[in-house]
Write a protein that holds these residues in place. Structure first.
Motif, mmCIF file in Angstrom:
data_model
loop_
_atom_site.group_PDB
_atom_site.id
_atom_site.type_symbol
_atom_site.label_atom_id
_atom_site.label_comp_id
_atom_site.label_asym_id
_atom_site.label_seq_id
_atom_site.Cartn_x
_atom_site.Cartn_y
_atom_site.Cartn_z
ATOM 1 N N TYR A 70 -9.250 -70.843 44.487
ATOM 2 C CA TYR A 70 -8.380 -69.535 44.841
ATOM 3 C C TYR A 70 -6.768 -69.448 43.886
ATOM 4 C CZ TYR A 70 -10.419 -68.402 49.387
ATOM 5 O OH TYR A 70 -11.637 -67.915 50.489
ATOM 6 N N ILE A 71 -6.308 -70.776 43.908
ATOM 7 C CA ILE A 71 -5.081 -70.783 43.078
ATOM 8 C C ILE A 71 -5.492 -70.234 41.614
ATOM 9 C CG2 ILE A 71 -3.572 -72.204 41.685
ATOM 10 C CD1 ILE A 71 -3.765 -74.180 44.096
ATOM 11 N N LEU A 72 -6.162 -70.054 40.870
ATOM 12 C CA LEU A 72 -7.134 -69.443 40.211
ATOM 13 C C LEU A 72 -7.419 -68.193 39.782
ATOM 14 C CD1 LEU A 72 -8.146 -70.712 36.811
ATOM 15 C CD2 LEU A 72 -10.179 -70.611 37.875
ATOM 16 N N GLY A 73 -7.752 -67.731 41.018
ATOM 17 C CA GLY A 73 -7.368 -66.290 41.121
ATOM 18 C C GLY A 73 -6.946 -65.716 41.345
ATOM 19 N N LEU A 75 -3.459 -66.863 40.070
ATOM 20 C CA LEU A 75 -3.352 -66.710 38.314
ATOM 21 C C LEU A 75 -3.636 -65.787 37.645
ATOM 22 C CD1 LEU A 75 -1.575 -68.685 36.619
ATOM 23 C CD2 LEU A 75 -4.015 -69.888 35.674
ATOM 24 N N LEU A 76 -5.586 -65.047 38.167
ATOM 25 C CA LEU A 76 -5.486 -64.432 37.448
ATOM 26 C C LEU A 76 -5.098 -62.940 38.343
ATOM 27 C CD1 LEU A 76 -9.643 -65.021 37.580
ATOM 28 C CD2 LEU A 76 -7.614 -64.464 35.435
ATOM 29 N N VAL A 77 -4.411 -62.540 38.615
ATOM 30 C CA VAL A 77 -3.289 -62.205 39.864
ATOM 31 C C VAL A 77 -2.178 -62.027 38.601
ATOM 32 C CG1 VAL A 77 -2.472 -60.861 41.757
ATOM 33 C CG2 VAL A 77 -4.091 -61.497 41.681
ATOM 34 N N ILE A 78 -1.659 -62.763 38.381
ATOM 35 C CA ILE A 78 -0.230 -62.864 37.770
ATOM 36 C C ILE A 78 -0.786 -62.613 35.969
ATOM 37 C CG2 ILE A 78 1.379 -64.599 36.963
ATOM 38 C CD1 ILE A 78 0.700 -66.300 39.600
ATOM 39 N N ALA A 79 -1.752 -63.201 35.927
ATOM 40 C CA ALA A 79 -2.169 -62.273 34.282
ATOM 41 C C ALA A 79 -2.347 -60.856 34.452
ATOM 42 C CB ALA A 79 -2.696 -63.253 34.223
ATOM 43 N N ALA A 80 -3.408 -60.486 35.273
ATOM 44 C CA ALA A 80 -3.134 -58.470 35.286
ATOM 45 C C ALA A 80 -2.110 -58.068 35.841
ATOM 46 C CB ALA A 80 -4.284 -59.232 35.951
ATOM 47 N N ALA A 81 -1.018 -58.524 36.283
ATOM 48 C CA ALA A 81 -0.210 -57.973 36.273
ATOM 49 C C ALA A 81 1.105 -58.182 35.203
ATOM 50 C CB ALA A 81 1.225 -58.329 37.701
ATOM 51 N N LEU A 82 1.319 -59.392 34.646
ATOM 52 C CA LEU A 82 1.888 -59.299 33.881
ATOM 53 C C LEU A 82 1.427 -58.492 32.699
ATOM 54 C CD1 LEU A 82 2.568 -63.712 33.151
ATOM 55 C CD2 LEU A 82 3.928 -61.426 33.979
ATOM 56 N N TYR A 83 0.425 -58.318 31.888
ATOM 57 C CA TYR A 83 -0.244 -58.100 31.058
ATOM 58 C C TYR A 83 0.149 -56.477 31.182
ATOM 59 C CZ TYR A 83 -2.583 -55.508 27.668
ATOM 60 O OH TYR A 83 -3.267 -54.506 27.172
ATOM 61 N N HIS A 84 -0.608 -55.822 32.546
ATOM 62 C CA HIS A 84 -0.210 -55.077 32.769
ATOM 63 C C HIS A 84 1.239 -54.149 32.988
ATOM 64 C CE1 HIS A 84 -2.926 -51.481 34.116
ATOM 65 N NE2 HIS A 84 -2.118 -50.790 34.783
ATOM 66 N N GLY A 85 1.913 -54.630 33.533
ATOM 67 C CA GLY A 85 3.536 -54.652 33.589
ATOM 68 C C GLY A 85 4.160 -54.657 31.752
ATOM 69 N N LEU A 86 3.074 -55.145 30.963
ATOM 70 C CA LEU A 86 4.298 -55.909 29.619
ATOM 71 C C LEU A 86 3.716 -54.557 29.448
ATOM 72 C CD1 LEU A 86 4.810 -59.925 29.395
ATOM 73 C CD2 LEU A 86 6.051 -57.594 29.168
ATOM 74 N N ASN A 87 2.346 -54.814 29.236
ATOM 75 C CA ASN A 87 1.580 -52.719 28.132
ATOM 76 C C ASN A 87 2.261 -51.843 28.804
ATOM 77 O OD1 ASN A 87 -0.355 -52.437 26.005
ATOM 78 N ND2 ASN A 87 -1.571 -51.346 27.776
ATOM 79 N N GLY A 88 2.694 -51.895 30.180
ATOM 80 C CA GLY A 88 3.117 -50.304 30.281
ATOM 81 C C GLY A 88 4.809 -50.160 30.002
ATOM 82 N N VAL A 89 4.924 -51.162 29.817
ATOM 83 C CA VAL A 89 6.831 -50.794 28.563
ATOM 84 C C VAL A 89 5.961 -50.258 27.791
ATOM 85 C CG1 VAL A 89 8.536 -51.767 27.577
ATOM 86 C CG2 VAL A 89 7.980 -52.363 29.991
ATOM 87 N N ARG A 90 4.835 -51.006 26.532
ATOM 88 C CA ARG A 90 4.754 -50.261 24.940
ATOM 89 C C ARG A 90 3.788 -49.258 25.148
ATOM 90 N NH1 ARG A 90 -1.223 -49.996 24.563
ATOM 91 N NH2 ARG A 90 -1.378 -49.946 22.098
ATOM 92 N N VAL A 91 3.157 -48.555 26.082
ATOM 93 C CA VAL A 91 2.541 -46.707 26.306
ATOM 94 C C VAL A 91 3.765 -46.379 26.733
ATOM 95 C CG1 VAL A 91 1.005 -45.463 28.256
ATOM 96 C CG2 VAL A 91 0.827 -47.725 27.337
ATOM 97 N N LEU A 92 4.818 -46.627 27.650
ATOM 98 C CA LEU A 92 6.053 -46.248 28.111
ATOM 99 C C LEU A 92 6.709 -45.731 27.025
ATOM 100 C CD1 LEU A 92 7.832 -44.817 30.634
ATOM 101 C CD2 LEU A 92 9.417 -46.501 30.291
ATOM 102 N N LEU A 93 6.702 -46.660 26.031
ATOM 103 C CA LEU A 93 7.631 -46.805 25.008
ATOM 104 C C LEU A 93 7.483 -45.333 23.595
ATOM 105 C CD1 LEU A 93 9.087 -50.243 24.253
ATOM 106 C CD2 LEU A 93 10.992 -48.060 24.729
ATOM 107 N N THR A 94 5.898 -45.623 23.811
ATOM 108 C CA THR A 94 4.879 -44.713 22.316
ATOM 109 C C THR A 94 4.709 -43.559 23.440
ATOM 110 O OG1 THR A 94 2.751 -46.466 23.140
ATOM 111 C CG2 THR A 94 3.836 -46.850 22.031
ATOM 112 N N SER A 95 5.160 -43.391 24.411
ATOM 113 C CA SER A 95 5.020 -42.128 24.493
ATOM 114 C C SER A 95 6.199 -41.006 25.022
ATOM 115 C CB SER A 95 4.668 -42.205 26.357
ATOM 116 O OG SER A 95 3.104 -42.474 26.525
#
Lengths: 129, 240
Positions: A70-73, A75-95
């Motif tokens: 469950y902890i691994l699961g 952790l995957l949620v945290i990894a997904a949230a971090l990447y999605h959020g940070l890449n979102g900043v990239r998409v926002l800036l480039t937009s």
């Protein structure tokens, strides 16, 4: 035959890594992270639903949720949230046409920060519990 | 000379697609299109493919080479395969296949017409292109007001739309080349602003930048779409 809108046969092109470039990889990871987060949202609602079944049932689930799987699961949620959020900043800036020529470097930065952030959470989650 | 295997997408009429292989002897300095022509000339005259200028001007020979969109007349064989290797040639994605390697680019041409893509444009309209282009000093202008004009870089090959993951599931999306054609013109015309700001316009793009990565003419459609978003936002917020 004319390609059809939302043809599920072509959905694979969203995820097909063959021949994709850096921006394409960012897009693929963003979609996977988004789908993972949506799946987690429903899972979260399902778990919260256990509250309605009484404190005993919920406590039983919480005890199970402390297992490494469950902890691994989580952790995957945290990894997904971090990447999605940070890449979102990239998409926002480039937009707004900010840093488009540096979009690859921004992707690498978002990926690096996501990995580092996930590692910090991993150490904490697997040692404190 | 190298001996390589061409694995070629075949499809006639409504029959299901399949692949045929051909052993071809080539000079590694030759181009992918040369090999396709050799197959047609000496192996199978029923193989259909499109080509014309052989120097990246007409945009007719866009195909997928080993899964990646390429203009085959400028893609050297040695850059995509090794001696004894296999080279897969397929038609562009996101367009209806007419036959073998030929797709119907009609949807792209109709969109280019809808956005009034210019056949020629003034250098001053395209600062990104104009920055590094010195006007030909030996060609006198007839008047001081006259501007130097040039053909646009986009050769309407459709490669950008083939590489776009969004176009895969939304054929109504205007796509990189038509949106880049709007960006070149600016948003002074209300109809272009309406098209760019529509559901199938700039907001449909999901920033994969595959279009810019594969464009053989350095149009950089991804960057142009992003600039168009900025322009649309400024117009709507009445900042420009």
């Amino acid at each position: 035959m004319e390609p059809q809108k939302n043809d599920p046969k072509n959905l694979w092109d969203w995820f097909n890594p063959k021949g994709r470039n850096v921006g394409g990889w960012a897009f693929i990871l963003n979609r996977i992270a988004a789908l993972g987060l949506v799946f987690y949202l429903y899972l979260h609602l399902f778990v919260l639903g256990k509250l309605a079944q009484g404190p005993q049932v919920f406590d039983q689930f919480i005890a199970t949720a402390k297992s490494p799987l469950y902890i691994l699961g989580e952790l995957l949620v945290i990894a997904a949230a971090l990447y999605h959020g940070l890449n979102g900043v990239r998409v926002l800036l480039t937009s707004f046409n900010i840093g488009v020529p540096q979009q690859k470097q921004m992707f690498y930065t978002a990926l690096l920060l996501s990995v580092l952030g996930t590692l910090v959470f991993a150490v904490r989650m697997f040692t404190v519990h | 000379m190298w001996k390589i295997t061409y694995r070629v997408h075949r499809q006639k009429g409504n029959e299901p697609p399949h692949y045929e292989t051909f052993q071809v002897e080539v000079d590694p300095e030759e181009y992918v299109l040369d090999g396709v022509e050799k197959i047609w000339a000496s192996e199978d005259r029923s193989l259909t493919f499109r080509h014309a200028c052989h120097h990246s001007t007409c945009g007719a020979c866009g195909m997928r080479v080993n899964g990646v969109e390429k203009l085959t007349c400028i893609t050297k064989i040695k850059d995509v395969v090794q001696d004894g290797g296999t080279l897969t040639v397929e038609p562009l994605r996101n367009f209806p296949v007419v036959s073998d390697l030929v797709v119907d680019l009609g949807p792209l041409y109709r969109k280019m017409a809808a956005v009034q893509a210019p056949a020629v444009h003034a250098l001053s309209m395209t600062p990104w292109e104009g920055q590094n282009i010195a006007p030909p000093a030996d060609i006198p202008m007839r008047s001081a007001d006259e501007e130097y004009i040039r053909l646009p870089d986009c050769i309407e090959c459709g490669i950008c739309i083939s590489a776009c993951p969004v176009a895969a599931t939304d054929p109504e999306y205007f796509g990189p080349a038509p949106l880049a054609a709007i960006q070149i013109q600016g948003l002074d015309k209300p109809e272009l602003l309406a098209l760019a700001d529509s559901q199938e316009g700039v907001w449909r793009c999901h920033s994969a930048f595959e279009c810019s990565a594969v464009c053989p003419s350095n149009v950089d459609p991804g960057r142009r779409i992003m600039d168009l978003r900025r322009q649309v936002s400024a117009k709507r917020l009445k900042l420009a």
